[in-house]
Design a protein around this motif. Structure first.
Motif, mmCIF file in Angstrom:
data_model
loop_
_atom_site.group_PDB
_atom_site.id
_atom_site.type_symbol
_atom_site.label_atom_id
_atom_site.label_comp_id
_atom_site.label_asym_id
_atom_site.label_seq_id
_atom_site.Cartn_x
_atom_site.Cartn_y
_atom_site.Cartn_z
ATOM 1 N N SER A 15 0.792 -1.237 0.000
ATOM 2 C CA SER A 15 0.000 0.000 0.000
ATOM 3 C C SER A 15 0.823 1.285 0.000
ATOM 4 O O SER A 15 0.333 2.318 0.434
ATOM 5 N N CYS A 37 1.826 -1.321 4.433
ATOM 6 C CA CYS A 37 3.108 -2.017 4.293
ATOM 7 C C CYS A 37 3.552 -2.034 2.841
ATOM 8 O O CYS A 37 2.735 -1.944 1.922
ATOM 9 N N ALA A 38 4.859 -2.107 2.670
ATOM 10 C CA ALA A 38 5.478 -2.287 1.357
ATOM 11 C C ALA A 38 6.917 -2.705 1.611
ATOM 12 O O ALA A 38 7.417 -2.584 2.739
ATOM 13 N N ARG A 39 7.562 -3.198 0.557
ATOM 14 C CA ARG A 39 8.951 -3.644 0.749
ATOM 15 C C ARG A 39 9.905 -2.466 0.845
ATOM 16 O O ARG A 39 10.788 -2.428 1.680
ATOM 17 N N GLU A 62 7.760 -4.448 4.897
ATOM 18 C CA GLU A 62 7.535 -5.903 4.950
ATOM 19 C C GLU A 62 7.198 -6.408 3.551
ATOM 20 O O GLU A 62 6.463 -5.737 2.810
ATOM 21 N N ASP A 63 7.708 -7.575 3.195
ATOM 22 C CA ASP A 63 7.279 -8.266 1.980
ATOM 23 C C ASP A 63 6.087 -9.138 2.356
ATOM 24 O O ASP A 63 6.259 -10.167 3.016
ATOM 25 N N THR A 65 4.380 -11.169 0.862
ATOM 26 C CA THR A 65 4.327 -12.522 0.303
ATOM 27 C C THR A 65 5.227 -13.506 1.056
ATOM 28 O O THR A 65 5.197 -14.707 0.783
ATOM 29 N N ASN A 90 -3.825 -7.096 -0.511
ATOM 30 C CA ASN A 90 -3.332 -6.703 -1.826
ATOM 31 C C ASN A 90 -1.876 -7.139 -1.930
ATOM 32 O O ASN A 90 -1.167 -7.250 -0.926
ATOM 33 N N GLY A 92 1.483 -7.292 -5.249
ATOM 34 C CA GLY A 92 1.821 -7.034 -6.650
ATOM 35 C C GLY A 92 1.380 -8.188 -7.539
ATOM 36 O O GLY A 92 1.293 -9.330 -7.103
ATOM 37 N N GLY A 93 1.098 -7.881 -8.795
ATOM 38 C CA GLY A 93 0.622 -8.899 -9.731
ATOM 39 C C GLY A 93 1.765 -9.662 -10.394
ATOM 40 O O GLY A 93 2.902 -9.190 -10.417
ATOM 41 N N PRO A 185 -10.408 -4.701 -10.095
ATOM 42 C CA PRO A 185 -10.106 -3.548 -10.943
ATOM 43 C C PRO A 185 -9.870 -3.913 -12.406
ATOM 44 O O PRO A 185 -9.275 -4.945 -12.715
ATOM 45 N N HIS A 188 -6.324 0.905 -14.252
ATOM 46 C CA HIS A 188 -6.294 2.139 -13.469
ATOM 47 C C HIS A 188 -4.937 2.820 -13.644
ATOM 48 O O HIS A 188 -3.915 2.152 -13.824
ATOM 49 N N ASP A 191 1.180 3.900 -11.062
ATOM 50 C CA ASP A 191 2.560 3.992 -11.579
ATOM 51 C C ASP A 191 2.877 2.809 -12.483
ATOM 52 O O ASP A 191 3.492 2.939 -13.535
ATOM 53 N N ARG A 192 2.450 1.647 -12.043
ATOM 54 C CA ARG A 192 2.726 0.423 -12.789
ATOM 55 C C ARG A 192 2.130 0.483 -14.199
ATOM 56 O O ARG A 192 2.781 0.146 -15.181
ATOM 57 N N MET A 193 0.890 0.955 -14.265
ATOM 58 C CA MET A 193 0.238 1.035 -15.579
ATOM 59 C C MET A 193 0.869 2.134 -16.424
ATOM 60 O O MET A 193 0.941 2.028 -17.648
HETATM 61 P P1 NAD Z 1 1.445 -0.803 -8.181
HETATM 62 O O1 NAD Z 1 2.672 -1.458 -8.731
HETATM 63 O O2 NAD Z 1 1.108 0.577 -8.614
HETATM 64 O O3 NAD Z 1 1.516 -0.799 -6.577
HETATM 65 C C1 NAD Z 1 1.793 -1.968 -5.904
HETATM 66 C C2 NAD Z 1 2.055 -1.650 -4.450
HETATM 67 O O4 NAD Z 1 2.285 -2.871 -3.800
HETATM 68 C C3 NAD Z 1 3.321 -0.814 -4.232
HETATM 69 O O5 NAD Z 1 3.128 -0.005 -3.098
HETATM 70 C C4 NAD Z 1 4.386 -1.863 -3.955
HETATM 71 O O6 NAD Z 1 5.439 -1.358 -3.146
HETATM 72 C C5 NAD Z 1 3.565 -2.865 -3.175
HETATM 73 N N1 NAD Z 1 4.035 -4.235 -3.244
HETATM 74 C C6 NAD Z 1 4.194 -4.980 -4.364
HETATM 75 N N2 NAD Z 1 4.629 -6.209 -4.014
HETATM 76 C C7 NAD Z 1 4.728 -6.219 -2.654
HETATM 77 C C8 NAD Z 1 5.114 -7.189 -1.709
HETATM 78 N N3 NAD Z 1 5.512 -8.409 -2.093
HETATM 79 N N4 NAD Z 1 5.096 -6.878 -0.396
HETATM 80 C C9 NAD Z 1 4.695 -5.650 0.007
HETATM 81 N N5 NAD Z 1 4.330 -4.681 -0.846
HETATM 82 C C10 NAD Z 1 4.343 -4.964 -2.162
HETATM 83 O O7 NAD Z 1 0.271 -1.826 -8.486
HETATM 84 P P2 NAD Z 1 -1.288 -1.518 -8.641
HETATM 85 O O8 NAD Z 1 -1.512 -1.074 -10.029
HETATM 86 O O9 NAD Z 1 -1.763 -0.692 -7.513
HETATM 87 O O10 NAD Z 1 -1.912 -2.994 -8.530
HETATM 88 C C11 NAD Z 1 -2.270 -3.585 -7.304
HETATM 89 C C12 NAD Z 1 -2.837 -4.977 -7.587
HETATM 90 O O11 NAD Z 1 -3.985 -4.859 -8.427
HETATM 91 C C13 NAD Z 1 -1.835 -5.884 -8.323
HETATM 92 O O12 NAD Z 1 -2.007 -7.211 -7.908
HETATM 93 C C14 NAD Z 1 -2.256 -5.706 -9.764
HETATM 94 O O13 NAD Z 1 -1.853 -6.787 -10.565
HETATM 95 C C15 NAD Z 1 -3.762 -5.628 -9.612
HETATM 96 N N6 NAD Z 1 -4.424 -4.988 -10.744
HETATM 97 C C16 NAD Z 1 -4.098 -3.712 -11.073
HETATM 98 C C17 NAD Z 1 -4.725 -3.130 -12.167
HETATM 99 C C18 NAD Z 1 -4.389 -1.709 -12.568
HETATM 100 O O14 NAD Z 1 -4.822 -1.281 -13.632
HETATM 101 N N7 NAD Z 1 -3.632 -0.946 -11.794
HETATM 102 C C19 NAD Z 1 -5.667 -3.849 -12.899
HETATM 103 C C20 NAD Z 1 -5.988 -5.146 -12.516
HETATM 104 C C21 NAD Z 1 -5.344 -5.707 -11.430
#
Ligand code: NAD
Length: 241
Positions: A15, A37-39, A62-63, A65, A90, A92-93, A185, A188, A191-193
């Motif tokens: 987050s 939390c985030a890494r 914290e990780d 996963t 939540n 990462g994907g 979702p 959206h 940053d990732r997108m």
């Molecule tokens: P993002 O990359 O913008 O943000 C991810 C956040 O998670 C970051 O704060 C990162 O530091 C944290 N993070 C990632 N892996 C971590 C871990 N192992 N431990 C702790 N923190 C961790 O991603 P997002 O776009 O916000 O997506 C969030 C989720 O929603 C993902 O699973 C993504 O695949 C899914 N999703 C996103 C979209 C989209 O359009 N943004 C669409 C469909 C699904």
């Protein structure tokens, strides 16, 4: 609308950015105390600072996963704020892959990160919710739970399994005052997108709006909403389910 959750304690994982951060912010704006939390430290501290303008916040590097991280996160939440009422699970994907283009390690990682991690988080949080006969779980998945995306085989697989589990858990936990839902979702402007799309986010959803949908699912008036997947995808899902 008063969401009736002021003073509740919310743990939102992964987050520091994106949809997780937006969910934490929406809950903070509703008066919840939040744990994020985030890494990486840098983005986490930035999120902490922003959230602290609205509420009490605990930020943990914290990780999520890691197999033991859910226990540590829930323990730290309860130690700091006395309970965990709301869990937004939540992570990462996984990387893009076609149906037969991954090995066992990649499959295992995707299942761990996007299925097992959420189950571990719920397992750790639920005893505290049961104690108060009140709890909200919202897992962030993807619109692919309703309409698989051809290039995201690992994501499709892990997330539909999580959706099936959510349906199962929702029935079991409702008598304890706990709801279990997913916000699914579509694209959206995170940053990732931005990175994936070369900066073009036209037509994509606003993460802040997504966060408010999550906050509603975690609200008091959503107490009869459970086992539900709320698509937040701008109509990208074309099937009737
Ligand atoms: P993002 O990359 O913008 O943000 C991810 C956040 O998670 C970051 O704060 C990162 O530091 C944290 N993070 C990632 N892996 C971590 C871990 N192992 N431990 C702790 N923190 C961790 O991603 P997002 O776009 O916000 O997506 C969030 C989720 O929603 C993902 O699973 C993504 O695949 C899914 N999703 C996103 C979209 C989209 O359009 N943004 C669409 C469909 C699904």
């Amino acid at each position: 609308m008063d969401l009736g959750i002021s003073g509740r304690v919310a743990l939102v994982t992964a987050s520091s950015k994106g949809l997780g951060r937006a969910s934490a912010m929406a809950l903070a704006e509703e008066g919840c105390k939040v744990v994020v939390c985030a890494r990486g430290e840098e983005a986490l501290r930035a999120a902490e600072k922003e959230l602290a303008e609205h509420t009490e916040v605990l930020a943990i590097a914290e990780d999520v996963t890691d197999a033991d991280a859910p226990r540590r996160l829930v323990e730290a939440t309860v130690e700091r704020f006395g309970s965990v009422d709301i869990l937004v699970a939540n992570a990462g994907g996984p990387p893009a892959t076609r149906a037969l283009e991954f090995d066992d390690d990649q499959l295992g990682t995707a299942l761990n990160n996007n299925l097992t991690t959420s189950l571990r988080l719920v397992r750790e949080a639920v005893p505290h919710m049961r104690d108060r006969h009140w709890g909200r779980v919202c897992c962030i998945t993807s619109f692919s739970i309703k309409q698989p995306i051809p290039t995201l085989a690992l994501s499709n697989t892990a997330r539909t399994a999580l959706w099936a589990w959510i349906k199962t858990a929702a029935q079991e936990l409702f008598p304890d005052g706990i709801t279990v839902n997913t916000a699914a979702p579509g694209h959206h402007a995170t940053d990732r997108m931005r990175q994936l799309g070369g900066g073009d986010t036209s037509g994509m959803g606003d993460p802040a709006d997504f966060g408010k949908v999550v906050a509603f699912l975690c609200s008091q008036p959503a107490n009869f909403v459970t086992g539900t997947a709320v698509q937040v995808d701008g109509g990208a899902t074309t099937g009737l389910l």
